[in-house]
Design a protein around this motif. Structure first.
Motif, mmCIF file in Angstrom:
data_model
loop_
_atom_site.group_PDB
_atom_site.id
_atom_site.type_symbol
_atom_site.label_atom_id
_atom_site.label_comp_id
_atom_site.label_asym_id
_atom_site.label_seq_id
_atom_site.Cartn_x
_atom_site.Cartn_y
_atom_site.Cartn_z
ATOM 1 N N UNK A 65 0.839 -1.203 0.000
ATOM 2 C CA UNK A 65 0.000 0.000 0.000
ATOM 3 C C UNK A 65 0.875 1.254 0.000
ATOM 4 N N UNK A 66 0.688 2.089 -0.994
ATOM 5 C CA UNK A 66 1.535 3.269 -1.165
ATOM 6 C C UNK A 66 1.512 4.170 0.068
ATOM 7 N N UNK A 67 0.367 4.304 0.703
ATOM 8 C CA UNK A 67 0.239 5.192 1.866
ATOM 9 C C UNK A 67 0.931 4.635 3.107
ATOM 10 N N UNK A 68 1.216 3.327 3.140
ATOM 11 C CA UNK A 68 1.798 2.691 4.333
ATOM 12 C C UNK A 68 3.058 1.890 4.004
ATOM 13 N N UNK A 70 -4.094 2.528 -3.720
ATOM 14 C CA UNK A 70 -2.911 2.686 -4.565
ATOM 15 C C UNK A 70 -1.808 1.783 -4.023
ATOM 16 N N UNK A 71 -1.132 1.068 -4.930
ATOM 17 C CA UNK A 71 -0.108 0.117 -4.533
ATOM 18 C C UNK A 71 1.178 0.294 -5.328
ATOM 19 N N UNK A 72 2.290 0.016 -4.651
ATOM 20 C CA UNK A 72 3.577 -0.163 -5.296
ATOM 21 C C UNK A 72 3.745 -1.671 -5.416
ATOM 22 N N UNK A 73 4.142 -2.141 -6.589
ATOM 23 C CA UNK A 73 4.239 -3.577 -6.841
ATOM 24 C C UNK A 73 5.711 -3.986 -6.883
ATOM 25 N N UNK A 74 6.013 -5.086 -6.190
ATOM 26 C CA UNK A 74 7.343 -5.672 -6.296
ATOM 27 C C UNK A 74 7.208 -7.086 -6.844
ATOM 28 N N UNK A 127 -3.589 0.714 -9.254
ATOM 29 C CA UNK A 127 -4.736 1.154 -8.464
ATOM 30 C C UNK A 127 -5.750 0.024 -8.458
ATOM 31 N N UNK A 128 -6.141 -0.412 -7.264
ATOM 32 C CA UNK A 128 -7.195 -1.413 -7.111
ATOM 33 C C UNK A 128 -8.468 -0.654 -6.783
#
Length: 137
Positions: A49-52, A86-90, A123-124
């Motif tokens: 999660x981008x915010x966390x 919103x997510x950052x994906x690894x 974005x989910x």
């Protein structure tokens, strides 16, 4: 007998529901990962999660890429999806070391493994999410 059964049903529903009280609503997420145009079977996908990003307790939905390159995210139960956001994906793609099938290393040389450096973003949304393919090199 009926009141006892009623109490049991009430207790079972309350105790079973307690686990889910703090769960965020999740939505189905499907995607595909290829490397140089070929399915990245066995790759691990994490949605941060981008915010966390810095919070070690934040939910991080995960998937393992299938033989055809497809994946479905899991947060709580197999293939249930991810919370909206919103997510950052690894992505890491472990190698198999030796006959005992021990997992080690990363065929992608850790190029997509750091959430602080990853340029992969998603974005989910509420509802079904069919993502654009991740085409890695």
């Amino acid at each position: 007998m009926i009141p006892l059964l009623g109490c049991f049903v009430l207790f079972a529903s309350l105790s079973g529901g307690c686990e889910r009280v703090n769960r965020l609503k999740v939505y189905p997420v499907r995607g595909e990962v290829t490397v140089d145009g070929k399915p990245a079977a066995g790759a691990r996908i994490f949605f941060h999660p981008e915010a966390n990003l810095a919070d070690p307790r934040a939910l991080r939905p995960i998937a393992i890429v299938e033989a055809d390159g497809s994946f479905r995210l899991t947060t709580y139960l197999a293939n249930d999806g991810a919370p909206a956001g919103e997510y950052v994906v690894t992505v890491t793609w472990p190698t198999k070391a030796g006959a005992d099938e021990e997992i080690s290393g990363d065929r992608l040389k850790y190029a997509y493994a750091d959430a602080k450096k990853s340029k992969l973003r998603v974005t989910v949304k509420a509802g079904n999410n069919d993502l654009e393919p991740f085409r890695l090199k």
